[in-house]
Design an enzyme around this catalytic site. Structure first.
Site, PDB file in Angstrom:
ATOM      1  CG  ASN A 119      -2.352   0.599   0.690  1.00 26.91           C
ATOM      2  OD1 ASN A 119      -2.391   1.750   0.292  1.00 26.91           O
ATOM      3  ND2 ASN A 119      -3.429  -0.161   0.737  1.00 26.91           N
ATOM      4  CG  HIS A 131       1.439  -2.106  -3.953  1.00 30.03           C
ATOM      5  ND1 HIS A 131       0.852  -2.223  -2.711  1.00 30.03           N
ATOM      6  CD2 HIS A 131       0.402  -2.092  -4.849  1.00 30.03           C
ATOM      7  CE1 HIS A 131      -0.460  -2.282  -2.843  1.00 30.03           C
ATOM      8  NE2 HIS A 131      -0.769  -2.204  -4.125  1.00 30.03           N
ATOM      9  CG  HIS A 182      -1.843  -6.680  -5.243  1.00 27.95           C
ATOM     10  ND1 HIS A 182      -2.982  -6.634  -6.024  1.00 27.95           N
ATOM     11  CD2 HIS A 182      -1.626  -5.412  -4.817  1.00 27.95           C
ATOM     12  CE1 HIS A 182      -3.399  -5.380  -6.079  1.00 27.95           C
ATOM     13  NE2 HIS A 182      -2.608  -4.620  -5.353  1.00 27.95           N
ATOM     14  CB  SER A 183      -4.491 -13.062  -5.445  1.00 27.21           C
ATOM     15  OG  SER A 183      -3.331 -13.857  -5.503  1.00 27.21           O
ATOM     16  CE1 TYR A 184      -4.227  -7.150  -9.017  1.00 24.54           C
ATOM     17  CE2 TYR A 184      -6.260  -6.097  -9.717  1.00 24.54           C
ATOM     18  CZ  TYR A 184      -4.938  -6.008  -9.353  1.00 24.54           C
ATOM     19  OH  TYR A 184      -4.316  -4.781  -9.335  1.00 24.54           O
ATOM     20  CD  GLN A 235      -6.573  -0.585   0.210  1.00 27.40           C
ATOM     21  OE1 GLN A 235      -6.227  -0.352   1.375  1.00 27.40           O
ATOM     22  NE2 GLN A 235      -6.920   0.367  -0.629  1.00 27.40           N
ATOM     23  CD  GLU A 268      -4.389  -5.093  -2.204  1.00 29.99           C
ATOM     24  OE1 GLU A 268      -3.407  -4.352  -2.039  1.00 29.99           O
ATOM     25  OE2 GLU A 268      -5.389  -4.737  -2.857  1.00 29.99           O
TER      26      GLU A 268
HETATM   27  C1  BGC Z   1      -4.405  -0.348  -4.375  1.00 28.76           C
HETATM   28  C2  BGC Z   1      -4.977   0.303  -5.618  1.00 28.76           C
HETATM   29  C3  BGC Z   1      -4.021   0.064  -6.755  1.00 28.76           C
HETATM   30  C4  BGC Z   1      -3.835  -1.431  -6.912  1.00 28.76           C
HETATM   31  C5  BGC Z   1      -2.888  -1.787  -8.012  1.00 28.76           C
HETATM   32  C6  BGC Z   1      -4.225  -1.784  -4.629  1.00 28.76           C
HETATM   33  O1  BGC Z   1      -3.627  -2.362  -3.511  1.00 28.76           O
HETATM   34  O2  BGC Z   1      -5.229  -0.123  -3.265  1.00 28.76           O
HETATM   35  O3  BGC Z   1      -5.162   1.677  -5.429  1.00 28.76           O
HETATM   36  O4  BGC Z   1      -4.496   0.618  -7.935  1.00 28.76           O
HETATM   37  O5  BGC Z   1      -3.342  -1.956  -5.724  1.00 28.76           O
HETATM   38  O6  BGC Z   1      -1.738  -1.066  -7.954  1.00 28.76           O
END
Ligand code: BGC
Length: 345
Positions: free
Chosen positions: A78, A104, A178-180, A282, A310
């Site tokens: 973050n 990040h 940071h998995s989607y 997050q 996250e």
């Molecule tokens: C953040 C977003 C960001 C994304 C990709 C997330 O952890 O909160 O604002 O766009 O990561 O970078």
């Protein structure tokens, strides 16, 4: 457990792929580049497996520009306001890679490093450990930091992600994955149903830096204390970020494993619970995806194609003494554990 070559770095070094599979067929694929979760195949209510995370089929995709798909984020997940913090009387300045802020881990955070992978033999589960040594001064952070991430897949469809780290100088540290996720395996996440174990969140300014306030979610579109469809109130979040991109303050004790989130896809029946020792999560609804990135199978990832949960310390906590601290000191061992638990309903 399968170990294979995923690709080669420009210098010729192999990037490995570790495949964990359990008796139900659930499969987690993790690559040494970024210790990134590259694939996660999970059964639906008819036992059909789908890949529920965004990413790329080949290394080239991961080496190119992308918003941290599946990556291990460090040294600091973050944002850090203006990339600045003071620790033990000394001021540090990090690269600004997100407007006026640091995000990040910097220009080349842990998600863009090559980690070392090793199979760990355990009783009744398969694990792979990734290690990385971050040099003193890397991306402006103090101290040589030794980090390890262990991914374990159990026969109960739990994917555990366990982080440990030590340092030789005091340093801020905030590690996450940071998995989607898209539990349907395709389409958008607007019909996913989310519940967050959070009565409060940390409000942010226009550049997504916390104001320092800890506010109640009551009466706002951030109230996910009851299971709520993500699309139900997302339209109320106009402007930046034009969707959910908020740190939620988890109910329960920092450092103790507790439920953070429960998200389900009514169509497939897939349900994911997120448990964590971290104090925050997050929730990011993929607002900045815009169709320019082609991921697995050549699919263009559109806005709201996936969501991130996250587990982390609060954004910019290095500059907010009222937020739980993330300073790791020599002699202490950092530990964070997050468990993704899959089932169907
Ligand atoms: C953040 C977003 C960001 C994304 C990709 C997330 O952890 O909160 O604002 O766009 O990561 O970078």
């Amino acid at each position: 457990m399968d170990r294979s070559i995923f690709g080669k770095m420009a210098g010729g070094t192999d990037v490995e792929l570790f495949t964990l599979q359990n008796a139900r067929g659930t499969t987690a694929k993790i690559i040494t580049y970024g210790a990134s979760l590259q694939g996660l195949w999970v059964p639906d209510r008819t036992n059909k497996l789908s890949d529920v995370v965004l990413g790329f089929d080949d290394l080239k995709g991961y080496l190119g520009p992308h918003p941290y798909f599946g990556g291990t984020i460090g040294r600091f997940a973050n944002r850090i306001a203006k990339g600045k913090f003071t620790l033990d009387g000394r001021e540090y300045a990090l690269a600004l890679n997100d407007g006026a802020n640091a995000l990040h881990g910097g220009r080349e955070g842990f998600s863009r490093k090559l980690w070392k992978g090793e199979i760990v033999k355990g009783a009744g589960s398969a694990s792979v450990q990734f290690t990385y040594v971050s040099a003193d001064g890397e991306e402006g952070f103090p101290g040589t930091l030794k980090a390890a991430v262990v991914y374990t897949l159990t026969d109960e469809d739990k994917l555990k992600i366990d982080y440990t780290a030590t340092t030789d100088k005091a340093t801020p540290l905030n590690l996450t994955n940071h998995s989607y996720f898209n539990l349907a395996g395709s389409g958008d996440i607007l019909s996913h149903v989310l519940q967050l174990n959070a009565n409060q969140y940390t409000p942010v300014d226009a550049s997504l830096i916390p104001t320092g306030e800890i506010a109640s979610v009551r009466g706002t579109p951030l109230d996910f204390t009851q299971p709520t469809t993500i699309g139900a109130r997302i339209g109320q979040l106009a402007g930046n970020p034009g969707g959910y991109d908020h740190n939620f303050v988890l109910n329960g004790e920092n450092g103790k494993l507790k439920l953070a989130a429960r998200v389900s896809d009514p169509a497939s029946g897939r349900l994911m619970e997120v448990w964590t020792t971290e104090p925050g999560v997050q929730f990011y609804s993929g607002n900045f995806l815009d169709g320019t990135i082609q991921g697995k199978g050549g699919v263009a990832y559109q806005k709201l194609a996936a969501l991130c949960l996250e587990t982390q310390h609060y954004p910019d906590c290095v500059n907010h003494p009222n937020f739980p601290s993330t300073i790791l000191r020599p002699g202490s061992v950092f530990h964070q554990e997050t468990i993704l638990k899959f089932s169907v309903r």
